[in-house]
Design a protein around this motif. Structure first.
Motif, PDB file in Angstrom:
ATOM      1  N   ALA A  39      16.738 -30.168  69.195  1.00 32.23           N
ATOM      2  CA  ALA A  39      16.373 -31.562  69.486  1.00 32.23           C
ATOM      3  C   ALA A  39      15.176 -31.630  70.415  1.00 32.23           C
ATOM      4  CB  ALA A  39      17.570 -32.288  70.107  1.00 32.23           C
ATOM      5  N   ARG A  40      15.123 -30.762  71.431  1.00 27.82           N
ATOM      6  CA  ARG A  40      14.022 -30.778  72.377  1.00 27.82           C
ATOM      7  C   ARG A  40      12.707 -30.332  71.726  1.00 27.82           C
ATOM      8  NH1 ARG A  40      15.405 -30.928  77.933  1.00 27.82           N
ATOM      9  NH2 ARG A  40      17.653 -31.128  78.258  1.00 27.82           N
ATOM     10  N   VAL A  41      12.795 -29.287  70.878  1.00 29.24           N
ATOM     11  CA  VAL A  41      11.584 -28.819  70.189  1.00 29.24           C
ATOM     12  C   VAL A  41      11.061 -29.908  69.256  1.00 29.24           C
ATOM     13  CG1 VAL A  41      10.693 -27.158  68.514  1.00 29.24           C
ATOM     14  CG2 VAL A  41      12.134 -26.373  70.387  1.00 29.24           C
ATOM     15  N   ALA A  42      11.974 -30.577  68.539  1.00 34.88           N
ATOM     16  CA  ALA A  42      11.550 -31.649  67.637  1.00 34.88           C
ATOM     17  C   ALA A  42      10.916 -32.795  68.416  1.00 34.88           C
ATOM     18  CB  ALA A  42      12.753 -32.147  66.834  1.00 34.88           C
ATOM     19  N   GLN A  56      19.847 -22.340  60.667  1.00 36.27           N
ATOM     20  CA  GLN A  56      18.750 -23.280  60.776  1.00 36.27           C
ATOM     21  C   GLN A  56      17.784 -22.789  61.850  1.00 36.27           C
ATOM     22  OE1 GLN A  56      20.600 -27.038  61.678  1.00 36.27           O
ATOM     23  NE2 GLN A  56      20.837 -27.575  59.526  1.00 36.27           N
ATOM     24  N   THR A  57      16.524 -23.079  61.663  1.00 42.15           N
ATOM     25  CA  THR A  57      15.528 -22.724  62.675  1.00 42.15           C
ATOM     26  C   THR A  57      14.706 -23.951  63.013  1.00 42.15           C
ATOM     27  OG1 THR A  57      13.794 -22.127  61.097  1.00 42.15           O
ATOM     28  CG2 THR A  57      15.341 -20.398  61.728  1.00 42.15           C
ATOM     29  N   ALA A  58      14.015 -23.872  64.135  1.00 34.40           N
ATOM     30  CA  ALA A  58      13.067 -24.921  64.502  1.00 34.40           C
ATOM     31  C   ALA A  58      11.782 -24.708  63.706  1.00 34.40           C
ATOM     32  CB  ALA A  58      12.816 -24.881  65.998  1.00 34.40           C
ATOM     33  N   GLU A  59      10.739 -25.439  64.036  1.00 36.92           N
ATOM     34  CA  GLU A  59       9.463 -25.288  63.337  1.00 36.92           C
ATOM     35  C   GLU A  59       8.851 -23.936  63.691  1.00 36.92           C
ATOM     36  OE1 GLU A  59       7.289 -25.352  60.859  1.00 36.92           O
ATOM     37  OE2 GLU A  59       7.980 -27.435  60.803  1.00 36.92           O
ATOM     38  N   ARG A  60       7.878 -23.517  62.902  1.00 37.68           N
ATOM     39  CA  ARG A  60       7.264 -22.196  63.086  1.00 37.68           C
ATOM     40  C   ARG A  60       6.708 -22.045  64.500  1.00 37.68           C
ATOM     41  NH1 ARG A  60       4.092 -20.876  58.195  1.00 37.68           N
ATOM     42  NH2 ARG A  60       6.144 -20.115  57.573  1.00 37.68           N
ATOM     43  N   MET A  61       6.955 -20.875  65.096  1.00 38.69           N
ATOM     44  CA  MET A  61       6.526 -20.633  66.465  1.00 38.69           C
ATOM     45  C   MET A  61       6.203 -19.150  66.648  1.00 38.69           C
ATOM     46  SD  MET A  61       8.486 -21.530  70.066  1.00 38.69           S
ATOM     47  CE  MET A  61       9.894 -20.433  69.805  1.00 38.69           C
ATOM     48  N   PHE A  62       5.184 -18.883  67.445  1.00 39.52           N
ATOM     49  CA  PHE A  62       4.806 -17.522  67.828  1.00 39.52           C
ATOM     50  C   PHE A  62       4.717 -17.485  69.350  1.00 39.52           C
ATOM     51  CE2 PHE A  62       3.147 -18.274  63.638  1.00 39.52           C
ATOM     52  CZ  PHE A  62       3.322 -17.087  62.941  1.00 39.52           C
ATOM     53  N   VAL A  63       5.335 -16.475  69.957  1.00 40.39           N
ATOM     54  CA  VAL A  63       5.260 -16.312  71.408  1.00 40.39           C
ATOM     55  C   VAL A  63       4.727 -14.916  71.703  1.00 40.39           C
ATOM     56  CG1 VAL A  63       6.496 -16.338  73.599  1.00 40.39           C
ATOM     57  CG2 VAL A  63       7.216 -17.873  71.754  1.00 40.39           C
ATOM     58  N   PHE A  64       3.644 -14.864  72.500  1.00 37.64           N
ATOM     59  CA  PHE A  64       3.044 -13.589  72.879  1.00 37.64           C
ATOM     60  C   PHE A  64       3.202 -13.403  74.397  1.00 37.64           C
ATOM     61  CE2 PHE A  64       0.954 -15.243  69.110  1.00 37.64           C
ATOM     62  CZ  PHE A  64       1.024 -14.170  68.240  1.00 37.64           C
ATOM     63  N   HIS A  69       0.175 -22.318  79.506  1.00 34.89           N
ATOM     64  CA  HIS A  69       0.742 -22.488  80.845  1.00 34.89           C
ATOM     65  C   HIS A  69       1.881 -21.483  81.016  1.00 34.89           C
ATOM     66  CE1 HIS A  69       2.775 -24.200  84.305  1.00 34.89           C
ATOM     67  NE2 HIS A  69       1.733 -24.990  84.497  1.00 34.89           N
ATOM     68  N   PRO A  70       1.847 -20.628  82.060  1.00 35.81           N
ATOM     69  CA  PRO A  70       2.857 -19.577  82.211  1.00 35.81           C
ATOM     70  C   PRO A  70       4.296 -20.087  82.190  1.00 35.81           C
ATOM     71  CG  PRO A  70       1.057 -19.229  83.758  1.00 35.81           C
ATOM     72  CD  PRO A  70       0.824 -20.565  83.127  1.00 35.81           C
ATOM     73  N   ALA A  71       4.560 -21.210  82.844  1.00 38.49           N
ATOM     74  CA  ALA A  71       5.927 -21.730  82.882  1.00 38.49           C
ATOM     75  C   ALA A  71       6.382 -22.179  81.494  1.00 38.49           C
ATOM     76  CB  ALA A  71       6.024 -22.892  83.877  1.00 38.49           C
ATOM     77  N   LEU A  72       5.491 -22.799  80.744  1.00 39.18           N
ATOM     78  CA  LEU A  72       5.853 -23.241  79.397  1.00 39.18           C
ATOM     79  C   LEU A  72       6.055 -22.059  78.465  1.00 39.18           C
ATOM     80  CD1 LEU A  72       3.466 -26.314  78.925  1.00 39.18           C
ATOM     81  CD2 LEU A  72       5.930 -26.334  79.362  1.00 39.18           C
ATOM     82  N   VAL A  73       5.215 -21.038  78.607  1.00 40.96           N
ATOM     83  CA  VAL A  73       5.379 -19.845  77.773  1.00 40.96           C
ATOM     84  C   VAL A  73       6.720 -19.178  78.083  1.00 40.96           C
ATOM     85  CG1 VAL A  73       4.460 -17.556  77.223  1.00 40.96           C
ATOM     86  CG2 VAL A  73       2.905 -19.492  77.529  1.00 40.96           C
ATOM     87  N   ARG A  74       7.077 -19.097  79.380  1.00 43.62           N
ATOM     88  CA  ARG A  74       8.375 -18.520  79.752  1.00 43.62           C
ATOM     89  C   ARG A  74       9.515 -19.343  79.176  1.00 43.62           C
ATOM     90  NH1 ARG A  74       5.865 -17.747  84.814  1.00 43.62           N
ATOM     91  NH2 ARG A  74       6.882 -19.627  85.636  1.00 43.62           N
ATOM     92  N   TYR A  75       9.376 -20.670  79.206  1.00 43.12           N
ATOM     93  CA  TYR A  75      10.426 -21.530  78.675  1.00 43.12           C
ATOM     94  C   TYR A  75      10.597 -21.317  77.173  1.00 43.12           C
ATOM     95  CZ  TYR A  75      12.833 -25.674  76.999  1.00 43.12           C
ATOM     96  OH  TYR A  75      13.705 -26.514  76.358  1.00 43.12           O
ATOM     97  N   ASP A  80      15.025 -16.598  72.992  1.00 40.21           N
ATOM     98  CA  ASP A  80      16.122 -15.674  73.309  1.00 40.21           C
ATOM     99  C   ASP A  80      17.478 -16.300  73.009  1.00 40.21           C
ATOM    100  OD1 ASP A  80      14.432 -13.649  74.095  1.00 40.21           O
ATOM    101  OD2 ASP A  80      14.499 -14.164  76.227  1.00 40.21           O
ATOM    102  N   VAL A  81      17.619 -17.595  73.283  1.00 39.54           N
ATOM    103  CA  VAL A  81      18.886 -18.278  72.991  1.00 39.54           C
ATOM    104  C   VAL A  81      19.133 -18.313  71.483  1.00 39.54           C
ATOM    105  CG1 VAL A  81      20.121 -20.474  73.105  1.00 39.54           C
ATOM    106  CG2 VAL A  81      18.847 -19.659  75.096  1.00 39.54           C
ATOM    107  N   LEU A  82      18.096 -18.652  70.719  1.00 40.35           N
ATOM    108  CA  LEU A  82      18.232 -18.655  69.266  1.00 40.35           C
ATOM    109  C   LEU A  82      18.528 -17.244  68.742  1.00 40.35           C
ATOM    110  CD1 LEU A  82      15.255 -21.002  68.295  1.00 40.35           C
ATOM    111  CD2 LEU A  82      17.678 -21.595  68.418  1.00 40.35           C
ATOM    112  N   TRP A  83      17.877 -16.261  69.327  1.00 34.54           N
ATOM    113  CA  TRP A  83      18.051 -14.861  68.897  1.00 34.54           C
ATOM    114  C   TRP A  83      19.487 -14.402  69.146  1.00 34.54           C
ATOM    115  CZ3 TRP A  83      15.110 -11.413  66.300  1.00 34.54           C
ATOM    116  CH2 TRP A  83      15.449 -10.052  66.380  1.00 34.54           C
TER     117      TRP A  83
END
Length: 315
Positions: free
Chosen positions: A104-107, A219-227, A247-253, A259-262
């Motif tokens: 819900a938050r990602v959407a 189910q998954t959220a929309e496509r995402m890549f995290v580096f 933004h470092p805080a947003l990337v960490r979030y 990790d929760v989805l994983w």
């Protein structure tokens, strides 16, 4: 937390809260710990429950954290007995509301970006923007490829759906070769239907040895890549507009969201588990040790009713 209280019988103790010292049936205080933790007595009793096929209600009451975390459930045939629940099933139940909240938050985030991004040119640009809108699939692919080349620790990908064109998978394979050889940890999350995609199996088989892990979820959220220092989120239905987050805080979030989805997903080569009571029929039997699943699927599934026999290595 408040200090000990004095019950009506005059003895010193602490009221049962599920988070602190509690006097069980044996009079032994339950160790103080957080609500998401397991104490040593709980781990021992859970192991004992797996070996014996269950424990008494009195034994379970001494370590309430087992019941609170869903690792023990009442025996439907014996009110005075508790049966062990497989840890994977209990984890799925606990993560379900968190996963729904994340979706819900990602959407909501994607909707806000889609609504406000067109206004960005009216206000100018920052010298060091924390979020940048990238227009066009070629520009998005180029930005993601560059981020992959610069990655030194992690590459996390989230893919909705199950059908990725051969051309796209070949591009992804070419981009994954060098990071894997450099020792970059790479994880892919797909939907369950991807298990029956021959192209995905060929993609994995043609990659070099490395720390590649694949899991699937319903189910998954929309496509995402995290580096390491950036993340890319698709924000349009056609996936031709993406948001680059630095933004470092947003990337960490976003990495924490991943990790929760994983944690709630199933390794590519393991049978799809169920969290329904029917899936707990064998909970009374001792749990078999789980070995890390292999990196490569050994054979494609014959039909969507059977799960793959091996997988990308799971953490």
């Amino acid at each position: 937390m408040s200090g000990p209280t004095v019950p009506e019988d005059g003895t010193s103790g602490t009221p049962p809260t599920g988070h602190g010292p509690e006097d069980g049936a044996s009079g032994t205080p339950h160790p103080h710990h957080g609500p998401e933790e397991l104490c040593a007595p709980a781990r021992l009793l859970y192991t004992d429950a797996l070996q014996r096929g269950g424990v008494t209600a009195a034994e379970a009451d001494r370590v309430p954290c087992l019941t609170r975390l869903g690792l023990l459930r009442p025996d439907p045939h014996d009110p005075g007995r508790r049966l062990p629940v497989p840890a994977a099933a209990a984890l799925t139940e606990l993560l379900a509301p968190l996963t729904r909240d994340i979706h819900a938050r990602v959407a909501a985030s994607a909707a806000l970006v889609e609504a406000l991004a067109p206004l960005a040119p009216l206000t100018g640009s920052s010298d060091d923007p924390a979020m940048t809108v990238i227009q066009g699939k070629p520009a998005i692919q180029a930005a993601v490829a560059e981020a992959g080349k610069a990655a030194r620790k992690r590459i996390l990908t989230l893919h909705p759906g199950s059908k990725r064109p051969d051309v796209m998978l070949e591009q992804a394979r070419q981009s994954a070769i060098e990071p894997l050889r450099r020792g970059v940890s790479m994880r892919h999350l797909y939907q369950h239907s991807a298990r029956y995609n021959m192209n995905l199996k060929q993609y994995v088989d043609r990659l070099p040895q490395g720390d590649l892990q694949i899991r699937t979820m319903e189910q998954t959220a929309e496509r995402m890549f995290v580096f390491d220092r950036s993340a890319y989120i698709s924000i349009s239905p056609e996936r031709d507009v993406a948001l680059c987050v630095t933004h470092p805080a947003l990337v960490r979030y976003l990495a924490h969201v991943y990790d929760v989805l994983w944690a709630g997903a199933t390794p590519f080569g393991e049978p799809l588990r169920t969290s329904s009571p029917a899936g707990w029929a064998s909970a009374s039997a001792p749990a078999a040790p789980t070995s890390p699943d292999s990196r490569r699927p050994s054979a494609p599934p014959a039909a969507p009713t059977s799960a793959p026999s091996s997988s990308a290595r799971a953490s």
